[in-house]
Design a protein around this motif. Structure first.
Motif, mmCIF file in Angstrom:
data_model
loop_
_atom_site.group_PDB
_atom_site.id
_atom_site.type_symbol
_atom_site.label_atom_id
_atom_site.label_comp_id
_atom_site.label_asym_id
_atom_site.label_seq_id
_atom_site.Cartn_x
_atom_site.Cartn_y
_atom_site.Cartn_z
ATOM 1 N N PHE A 146 0.856 -1.181 0.000
ATOM 2 C CA PHE A 146 0.000 0.000 0.000
ATOM 3 C C PHE A 146 0.891 1.229 0.000
ATOM 4 O O PHE A 146 1.738 1.374 0.872
ATOM 5 N N SER A 147 0.700 2.101 -0.981
ATOM 6 C CA SER A 147 1.514 3.312 -0.970
ATOM 7 C C SER A 147 0.792 4.387 -1.745
ATOM 8 O O SER A 147 -0.365 4.224 -2.119
ATOM 9 N N ILE A 148 1.448 5.492 -1.956
ATOM 10 C CA ILE A 148 0.833 6.542 -2.748
ATOM 11 C C ILE A 148 1.720 6.828 -3.947
ATOM 12 O O ILE A 148 2.880 6.431 -3.970
ATOM 13 N N ALA A 149 1.178 7.515 -4.922
ATOM 14 C CA ALA A 149 1.952 7.844 -6.113
ATOM 15 C C ALA A 149 3.220 8.559 -5.670
ATOM 16 O O ALA A 149 3.206 9.361 -4.746
ATOM 17 N N GLY A 150 4.329 8.242 -6.321
ATOM 18 C CA GLY A 150 5.564 8.905 -5.973
ATOM 19 C C GLY A 150 6.461 8.074 -5.074
ATOM 20 O O GLY A 150 7.661 8.290 -5.029
ATOM 21 N N GLU A 151 5.890 7.106 -4.382
ATOM 22 C CA GLU A 151 6.718 6.234 -3.545
ATOM 23 C C GLU A 151 7.439 5.222 -4.447
ATOM 24 O O GLU A 151 6.935 4.868 -5.505
ATOM 25 N N PRO A 152 8.590 4.725 -4.003
ATOM 26 C CA PRO A 152 9.359 3.814 -4.881
ATOM 27 C C PRO A 152 8.839 2.372 -4.825
ATOM 28 O O PRO A 152 9.599 1.446 -4.596
ATOM 29 N N TYR A 153 7.536 2.190 -5.044
ATOM 30 C CA TYR A 153 6.995 0.838 -4.897
ATOM 31 C C TYR A 153 7.463 -0.112 -5.986
ATOM 32 O O TYR A 153 7.664 -1.296 -5.740
ATOM 33 N N ASN A 154 7.652 0.400 -7.177
ATOM 34 C CA ASN A 154 8.123 -0.491 -8.237
ATOM 35 C C ASN A 154 9.556 -0.950 -7.985
ATOM 36 O O ASN A 154 9.921 -2.078 -8.287
ATOM 37 N N LYS A 155 10.363 -0.064 -7.412
ATOM 38 C CA LYS A 155 11.739 -0.440 -7.059
ATOM 39 C C LYS A 155 11.721 -1.546 -6.013
ATOM 40 O O LYS A 155 12.465 -2.514 -6.085
ATOM 41 N N LEU A 156 10.819 -1.367 -5.031
ATOM 42 C CA LEU A 156 10.718 -2.358 -3.964
ATOM 43 C C LEU A 156 10.321 -3.718 -4.536
ATOM 44 O O LEU A 156 10.918 -4.750 -4.217
ATOM 45 N N LEU A 157 9.337 -3.694 -5.416
ATOM 46 C CA LEU A 157 8.855 -4.928 -6.036
ATOM 47 C C LEU A 157 9.976 -5.613 -6.803
ATOM 48 O O LEU A 157 10.204 -6.820 -6.660
ATOM 49 N N ALA A 158 10.684 -4.822 -7.592
ATOM 50 C CA ALA A 158 11.757 -5.376 -8.416
ATOM 51 C C ALA A 158 12.835 -5.981 -7.513
ATOM 52 O O ALA A 158 13.364 -7.056 -7.789
ATOM 53 N N ARG A 159 13.113 -5.287 -6.414
ATOM 54 C CA ARG A 159 14.166 -5.771 -5.536
ATOM 55 C C ARG A 159 13.793 -7.099 -4.886
ATOM 56 O O ARG A 159 14.600 -8.025 -4.804
ATOM 57 N N ILE A 160 12.565 -7.172 -4.423
ATOM 58 C CA ILE A 160 12.125 -8.432 -3.811
ATOM 59 C C ILE A 160 12.178 -9.556 -4.847
ATOM 60 O O ILE A 160 12.644 -10.655 -4.577
ATOM 61 N N ALA A 161 11.721 -9.238 -6.050
ATOM 62 C CA ALA A 161 11.706 -10.256 -7.104
ATOM 63 C C ALA A 161 13.109 -10.765 -7.386
ATOM 64 O O ALA A 161 13.329 -11.958 -7.586
ATOM 65 N N MET A 162 14.086 -9.850 -7.391
ATOM 66 C CA MET A 162 15.453 -10.239 -7.692
ATOM 67 C C MET A 162 16.037 -11.135 -6.610
ATOM 68 O O MET A 162 16.810 -12.037 -6.877
ATOM 69 N N GLN A 163 15.643 -10.856 -5.351
ATOM 70 C CA GLN A 163 16.291 -11.587 -4.262
ATOM 71 C C GLN A 163 15.561 -12.858 -3.858
ATOM 72 O O GLN A 163 16.160 -13.730 -3.242
ATOM 73 N N ALA A 164 14.285 -12.918 -4.202
ATOM 74 C CA ALA A 164 13.514 -14.091 -3.786
ATOM 75 C C ALA A 164 14.001 -15.322 -4.538
ATOM 76 O O ALA A 164 14.317 -15.257 -5.722
ATOM 77 N N GLU A 165 14.064 -16.435 -3.817
ATOM 78 C CA GLU A 165 14.481 -17.675 -4.471
ATOM 79 C C GLU A 165 13.262 -18.345 -5.077
ATOM 80 O O GLU A 165 12.602 -19.164 -4.453
#
Lengths: 431, 578
Positions: A146-165
């Motif tokens: 849950f966030s608002i426009a302007g927050e780095p949510y896509n970065k967070l998503l990408a990061r989790i995706a990269m690190q998740a096994e």
């Protein structure tokens, strides 16, 4: 063989109506107009009238255009060749390569029998202390950011995706800014994850109907991989755009809106997507990580509100950090008892003390006296924010727990933490 | 039955069909729409001229205008008979485990299985004798079902008096074997099996009278039994925003409530939560009987991604099963999670029917439907003098956590207890997050009224002091007020809050509740003296710690008694009472 219809009797919004016979509900059709060929789906039948939702939008469609029914519902290829590919919401390749036709499956398939689900029990490591320590992500969980426009949510998503096994990553982008699309693509590419990813991307400039198809396409593919015993992570961003697209269609179809213009079945529609998250008995799993931007930062807005009732917790992203309060992983109890013996104690204690810190901050801002305890809390709060909450921190769970002990030891006496004495004996750092 | 009507599809809109028929249709009768080789179950919900609107309990994909529809003439019904317990059904009484064996991971549409195991044999013992005159609901015989004596009754749908012409000898029979033959006063003969059908939307009324529920239903949750009790045969609701712990509370109730039969209707909620019940219950022990919890449970499971129309049916299916066991003189507890999802299912259908919407687009008849559902609860005296009951607890998921919305308001009008869950308390991790000031109950508590009044008073005063302190700061509050605040916090911590996941603390017996509550009141009644507020706070923190540990100890065990002595000593330390 197949009959072609030439009489479009109504065009309203993205919905056209033709008079036709022997057409199945939810069946696909091709609409040929001066702008090219678009797919369309039957969304209502009434006597000999067939209502079709045109994927490319109704702009430029004339009453004399051709409609040809394909006698099959929307399908997507589920072959291994999907990996590394990028498609639009309608399943058309976006990467300039050939379309896939093998192993076609229906999208939006039936619900999983609850008797075939199992209780999830595998932790997904993300390297983010606010998730790993405090709100552990669990395989087969469905959880939105849950966030608002302007927050780095896509970065967070990408990061989790990269690190998740996980074995397969599927990205469903709805109303993505083109930049964000490129960001995801480049990130996956740089990290060498593109070859185990599939992307269904609807950008903000694409026809709105295609947005509606994205989650179903992504999840149908995810399901087929999960049945082949793969662990699949599905990223859906941003589900608010999906809900808004649904609102648009519902209003065009003159449906009675229920709450702020959203259709009455918003809950069921969102649930049927999120509920695809599953840990199969004797097969793979689907984990869904979504983003929901809250209009006006209002968690009681129908979209985040309905989402919260469906998903298994949520991460609040605010000010570039995951908020400890409000964020919740409903499945964390399933796993955090089996990680390290101090995990739960550190989680509870640090959060409790951080809540006290917030109270002290309030007291401070109102000008009340600060006791020695208060100053200890102020020191602790600052350390907590920089060591745990900062999103640039990237450490494994065990290191994060050790850092937690270190932080506690720097700020408090053993007894002040209220942690059980046997754990303190074992983990309290020796200075 | 008469020959059944046929019709053809003339419109499809979501899960609603418009069907043209040529003979006659009955409101709420079941029909099957035929799409290729699958038959989709549906229900007539509106008739206009020669067209009927049907809600389909499945996906309507690939249905065409002109597809045939077969009407059955029967209302939507469930099968009632031995073997219901331990079963997991969907909203239409399809057994999910058996479905999984047949169709694998996914729920294939158009596949319907018998609700009861037709092969299983039951040891039948006749009760009625040849020549006996029976009315609907009277006992013909019994079979043992797990820990219960399951009575086979004259079907509830039979009017007037029926004479037993023959009844089987004791022995093992399958549910569909004929076990008796009866004759009506007009000479009509009927063969009876152990199964009867009953339409879910009509209450079973084979009882002498309804009586006022007075006995407290012990749920072993302290805040409920003591502060906001529920009666055997009563109704209650638990509204709350997401994350406030509605489902955890419902699970606790389903495990610890002292009812004979527990029916869980997981209606439009997460599948994961049902899975926890499905996988855990068989391994949990019912403290009363020592058997698996599953043996007293039926689970109706229509989760959020399963077809919406079946969600609407699921609460009715659940309450009908409860009524069936009530007729045997048992106490049933029905937990519906969540009734808001059921109301939303009604809203979706109402929208498709293009009815004039009420508030938040819910249909205008929402209130009467909610009232009708909760009114199926109650304590009844049966014709044979025994009594049976249904207690209904519904969770409500109000949009935005705002209790002013239609479903919560309609529910509050008809329930006897309101256990409002609050975001504020769940954020502070005070579980169960039932708000101690906003909630109410009309039923009798396990403790006496004046004791209860004292506790309520303390909580109220404590909250007032707390609010005052937020404005004027701790230093501006006098020590007596501060003591009241600490006492109310103490009461909250050691009594109202409870750890559901702990074996001992999770379930507090009636006797223990009275015992511990008296001790808590003793603290509240005692006047303590402190030099300053820090000392006061420290004292109560320590006392709280003592009490919390006490809560985790086996009642009246060795440790329990030792701890009690320590608590008494602690109270004496600062007491100014003589």
């Amino acid at each position: 063989m197949r009959k072609v219809y030439h009489r479009i009797i109504q065009i309203a919004g993205n919905v056209i109506t033709v008079e036709a016979e022997n057409v199945g509900y939810n069946e696909l059709a091709e609409v040929k107009s001066s702008r090219g060929v678009s797919l369309a789906q039957v969304i209502r039948l009434q006597d000999n009238k067939v209502f079709l939702q045109v994927f490319a939008g109704s702009r430029g469609i004339s009453t004399g255009d051709e409609v040809r029914f394909l006698q099959q519902p929307m399908k997507v290829s589920a072959s291994e060749n999907l990996l590394g590919r990028i498609f639009t919401g309608a399943g058309v390749p976006r990467d300039g390569r050939a379309p896939l036709q093998d192993d076609m499956i229906d999208i939006g398939g039936p619900s999983v029998n609850p008797a075939k689900r199992i209780i999830p029990k595998k932790m997904i490591r993300t390297g983010i202390p606010m998730i790993d320590v405090f709100n552990t992500l669990v395989e087969s969980q469905k959880i939105p950011v849950f966030s608002i426009a302007g927050e780095p949510y896509n970065k967070l998503l990408a990061r989790i995706a990269m690190q998740a096994e996980v074995d397969v990553i599927i990205l469903g982008g709805m109303g993505l800014k083109y930049d964000d699309y490129l960001f995801f693509k480049n990130t996956l590419d740089e990290q060498g994850a593109l070859s185990r990813s599939v992307m269904f991307i609807h950008t903000a400039s694409d026809p709105v109907v295609e947005c509606l198809l994205v989650p179903d396409m992504a999840l149908a593919v995810a399901e087929s991989f999960a049945l082949k015993k793969k662990r699949v992570l599905v990223l859906l961003t941003d589900m608010t755009n999906f809900a808004d697209a649904m609102k648009e269609i519902a209003i065009t179809m003159e449906q009675i809106p229920s709450n702020r213009g959203y259709p009455g079945d918003l809950y069921s529609q969102l649930a049927s997507r999120y509920e695809k998250a599953v840990d199969f008995d004797e097969a793979g799993s689907i984990t869904i990580l979504a983003t929901t931007t809250m209009p006006g930062d209002d968690v009681t807005h129908p979209i985040p509100d309905n989402t919260g009732y469906i998903t298994e917790g949520q991460f609040y992203l605010r000010g570039g950090r995951i908020e400890p309060f409000g964020s919740l992983s409903r499945l964390k109890q399933q796993v955090n008892g089996h990680t390290r013996s101090d995990h739960r104690a550190i989680m509870d204690t640090m959060i409790r003390l951080f809540a006290d810190y917030r109270e002290t901050l309030e007291k401070q801002s109102m000008g009340f006296q600060m006791s020695t305890w208060d100053s200890k809390l102020l020191k602790y709060g600052a350390l907590f924010e920089s060591r745990m909450m900062d999103l640039s921190v990237n450490i494994p769970l065990e290191e994060a727990l050790d850092l937690g002990w270190k932080t506690l030891a720097e700020c408090f006496d053993k007894t002040e933490t209220g942690i059980k004495s046997d754990l303190v004996e074992q983990f309290w750092p020796i200075k | 039955m008469l020959e059944c009507g046929k019709g053809r599809v003339v419109g499809v809109n979501g899960n609603m069909l418009t069907v043209e028929f040529d003979t006659k249709v009955t409101q709420n009768e079941v029909a099957y729409a035929v799409a290729g080789d699958v038959r989709l179950k549906s229900e007539v919900i509106r008739v206009r001229g020669n067209r009927a609107d049907l809600q389909v309990f499945e996906s309507t994909a690939s249905l065409k205008v002109g597809d045939p529809v077969e009407f059955t003439g029967d209302l939507l019904s469930v099968d009632l008979g031995p073997g219901l317990l331990t079963k997991v059904y969907d909203g239409l009484q399809n057994p999910l485990n058996e479905l999984a064996e047949q169709t694998g991971f996914f729920l294939k549409r158009g596949v319907y299985l018998p609700a009861l195991d037709t092969a299983a044999k039951w040891d039948f013992t006749p009760i009625a004798k040849i020549g006996d005159k029976l009315k609907a609901g009277d006992k013909i015989g019994s079979v043992p079902e797990g820990i219960f004596k399951h009575y086979i009754m004259l079907p509830f749908s039979f009017h007037g008096e029926w004479e037993i012409v023959s009844v089987n000898q004791p022995g093992a029979y399958a549910v569909n074997d004929v076990i008796a033959t009866v004759k009506s006063t007009s000479g009509e003969m009927k063969n009876l099996t152990m199964v009867q059908k009953w339409p879910v939307k009509i209450p079973i009324k084979c009882y002498k009278e309804k009586i006022l529920p007075e006995k407290t239903l012990i749920t072993q949750q302290r805040i409920i039994d003591t502060l906001f009790p529920v009666a055997v045969g009563g109704t209650f609701c638990t509204p709350g925003p997401f994350g406030a712990g509605k489902t955890v509370l419902q699970h606790a109730l389903s495990k610890f409530a002292e009812a004979d039969i527990v029916i869980i209707a997981a209606c439009g909620e997460r599948a994961g939560e049902v899975v926890e019940i499905l996988r855990e219950f068989p391994h949990l022990e019912d403290p009363k009987t020592g058997k698996s919890l599953m043996e007293r449970s039926i689970i109706i499971c229509n989760t959020s991604s399963m077809p919406v129309a079946a969600r609407e049916a699921s609460v009715y299916t659940a309450v009908t099963l409860a009524e069936y066991y009530r007729q045997m003189g048992l106490n049933c507890l029905l937990l519906a999670d969540s009734t808001s999802r059921w109301a939303q299912a009604l809203r979706e259908m109402s929208g498709r029917l293009e009815e004039i919407p009420g508030e938040e687009a819910f249909p205008a008849y929402l209130e009467s439907l909610i009232a009708g559902f909760y009114e199926r609860a109650g304590l009844v005296k049966l014709f044979d003098g025994a009594s049976g009951s249904i207690t209904i607890g519904g969770s409500v998921s109000p949009a935005g956590g705002n209790f002013e919305e239609p479903v919560t308001q309609a529910t509050l009008k008809v329930v006897g207890a309101f256990l409002g869950l609050s975001r504020e308390r769940s954020d502070a991790r005070r579980f169960p997050a039932i708000h101690p000031l906003d909630s109410w109950s009309h039923y009798k508590s396990v403790v006496s009224d004046d004791k209860l009044r004292k506790a309520r008073q303390t909580l109220k005063r404590g909250t007032e002091v707390n609010q005052m302190m937020k404005v004027i700061g701790e230093e501006g509050t006098n020590i007596d007020d501060f003591q009241i605040y600490l006492k109310s916090e103490f009461l909250d911590y050691v009594y109202l809050q409870q750890n559901t996941f702990d074996r001992v603390d999770g379930a507090t017996s009636e006797e223990r509740q009275r015992y511990v509550f008296d001790k808590v009141l003793k603290v509240i009644d005692t006047k303590f003296s402190f030099e300053d507020k820090d000392k006061a706070r420290r004292f109560f923190l320590e006392l709280r710690q003592n009490f919390t540990e006490w809560n985790y100890m086996e009642f009246q065990g060795e440790k329990f008694k030792k701890q009690e002595a320590a608590i008494e000593a602690k109270i004496k330390e600062r007491s100014t009472n003589a």
